[in-house]
Design an enzyme around this catalytic site. Structure first.
Site, short mmCIF file in Angstrom:
data_model
loop_
_atom_site.label_atom_id
_atom_site.label_comp_id
_atom_site.label_asym_id
_atom_site.label_seq_id
_atom_site.Cartn_x
_atom_site.Cartn_y
_atom_site.Cartn_z
N SER A 1 12.21 8.98 -0.67
CA SER A 1 11.85 7.86 -1.51
C SER A 1 10.34 7.61 -1.59
O SER A 1 9.90 6.76 -2.35
CB SER A 1 12.55 6.59 -1.00
N SER B 1 12.40 10.58 3.98
CA SER B 1 11.69 10.10 2.79
C SER B 1 10.20 10.36 2.77
O SER B 1 9.55 10.13 1.76
CB SER B 1 11.95 8.59 2.60
N LYS C 1 2.70 3.45 0.15
CA LYS C 1 4.02 3.31 -0.47
C LYS C 1 4.33 1.83 -0.65
O LYS C 1 4.08 1.02 0.25
CB LYS C 1 5.06 3.99 0.42
#
Length: 455
Positions: free
Chosen positions: A152, A176, A80
């Site tokens: 996210s 997330s 990420k």
């Protein structure tokens, strides 16, 4: 399934160890799929094509010379883009970090590299894991590209589900990792707070932030988690094999009567109730539990995240406020408007919740809940009026308990449903044990999106 991109980490590991496939073959197939599907899915922010191929060749040479680092040797990984990497830019999907060169890899990046993994790319995220997705596009759900993959860790979830990655990392401050894993039909694990190092993560909320693995299967997730911890003798299984340690007969499974089963989408309700029945059939004892504070934590969690995020971003907001996206600037700035008394009261509510949850956890082996009460929102909803996808997950960021989501069904429009399993602090092995037993006696993890007409 013949495609390497959809095979599990344990299967790929075995084939690489036997030299039935090479890391280079695996990297090339993933790069081909990224080139074909990423323009629509928006899963990646950057791709390390040259670096990944070079690293794959180096690891192959290492094996020819008799070196083998273990089950993750030659397995590609994507991170990420709030996790710092020296090899690729770290942008956090923000213009604020256009000129930010990380001087070191994040701790988990270094740990996974030592385990023999190959950095394939950086995945898309909401800006600073909190705002919008204006710059690199909103990641699409591979099961239905009109829908969002979930935030996210949006790109990580979509890339694994779509076969654009076999392993990914995510960060989780209110859900997330678990939200996109649930919405995309994969496995996502938020470990016990403090178990996996967060050094090198661009922080959102220091007391709520976690990092963890996102994979197609529970076994692969456990392998990744063990390497992320990076400590010999850590309380995480490095591997699974047949034996009594996988037995779940007699396990007590707490099913909360408050909050977590209220207002569910009918497809979520049906899938989760079926999963509970399946756990009973495996020999688990379902125990109803009362958690009366569970429905009253949104404000407290919101204040804690807002204040801690503002503390992290205050200087950048003053110096570079115009470089933030509108949603990120609004959310991150909101922390300036809470008082010390607000923050302290939120912390007191957190402590009361932790006492309540710990008392309940002391009576059972695990808790089980839906991961989300809704199905994946549409892209339009995400970009205009995003729903609360921390509804069933923020509780365990507040408390720091380990929580995994695994696929447990599909509902309207072919969208996945996730089941959340929560354990006592540092009981990762117990959580993984039950998740693995459920997965291996169902077929949900073996499904994959067709992506027909996507490219």
């Amino acid at each position: 399934m013949t495609e390497l991109a959809f095979q599990s980490i344990p299967l790929l590991s075995d084939r690489i160890a036997r030299r039935a496939i090479s890391p280079t073959e695996l990297v090339r197939e993933l790069l081909d799929r990224i080139s074909r599907y990423n323009p629509v899915l928006h899963s990646y922010i950057s791709v390390a094509e040259t670096g990944a191929l070079h690293r794959a060749a180096s690891l192959e040479a290492e094996m020819r010379a008799g070196g083998y680092r273990g089950p993750l040797h030659g397995i590609p990984i994507v991170h990420k883009d709030v996790i710092c990497t020296r090899e690729l830019p770290t942008t956090a999907h923000s213009r604020v970090l256009d000129d930010f060169p990380p001087v070191a890899d994040a701790a988990i990046v270094a740990n996974l590299e030592r385990a023999g993994m190959i950095l394939l790319g950086k995945t898309n995220t909401n800006e600073f894991a909190n705002g919008g997705t204006e710059i690199y596009g909103t990641p699409r759900n591979p099961w239905n590209t009109d829908h969002f993959s979930g935030g996210s860790s949006a790109g990580s979830g979509a890339s694994v589900a779509a076969g654009l990655a076999v392993a990914a990392t995510g960060s989780d401050t209110g859900g997330s990792i678990r939200a996109p894993a649930s919405f995309c039909g994969i496995v996502g694990f938020k470990p016990t707070h403090g178990l996996v190092p967060v050094a090198g993560l661009i922080p959102l909320s220091w007391s709520m932030d976690h990092v963890g693995p996102m994979t197609r299967t529970v076994f692969g997730n456990a392998l990744l988690l063990g390497a992320m911890v990076g400590v010999e003798g850590a309380k995480v299984p490095k591997a699974f094999g047949p034996g009594p340690e996988l037995a779940v007969e007699g396990m007590t499974v707490g099913v909360p009567e408050d909050h977590f089963f209220e207002g569910l989408d009918p497809g979520v309700e049906a899938s989760v109730q079926s999963a509970l029945a399946h756990l009973e059939a495996l020999g688990c004892h379902l125990v109803p539990l009362r958690l009366p504070r569970a429905g009253d934590l949104a404000a407290a969690a919101g204040i804690i995240v807002a204040v801690e995020a503002y503390a992290q971003h205050a200087t950048w907001l003053r110096r570079h406020g115009r470089r933030y996206g509108v949603r990120a600037r609004r959310r991150l700035s909101s922390g300036a408007f809470y008082s010390a008394a607000d923050y302290q009261l939120a912390g007191q509510i957190r402590q009361l919740w932790m006492r309540e949850l710990n008392a309940a956890m002391a009576t059972v082996d695990v808790l089980v809940t839906p991961t989300q009460r809704i199905l994946a929102p549409t892209v339009q909803e995400e970009e205009t009026d995003p729903p609360d996808t921390s509804w069933g997950t923020r509780h365990f960021n507040l408390s720091g308990h380990p929580a995994i989501t695994i696929p447990c069904g599909f509902a309207a429009g072919g969208l996945p449903v996730g089941l959340q399993i929560v354990g006592p602090h540092f009981a990762e092995k117990t959580v993984i044990r039950l998740a693995h037993a459920y997965e291996t006696t169902t077929e949900w993890h073996s499904r994959r999106p067709s992506l027909e007409g996507v490219s």
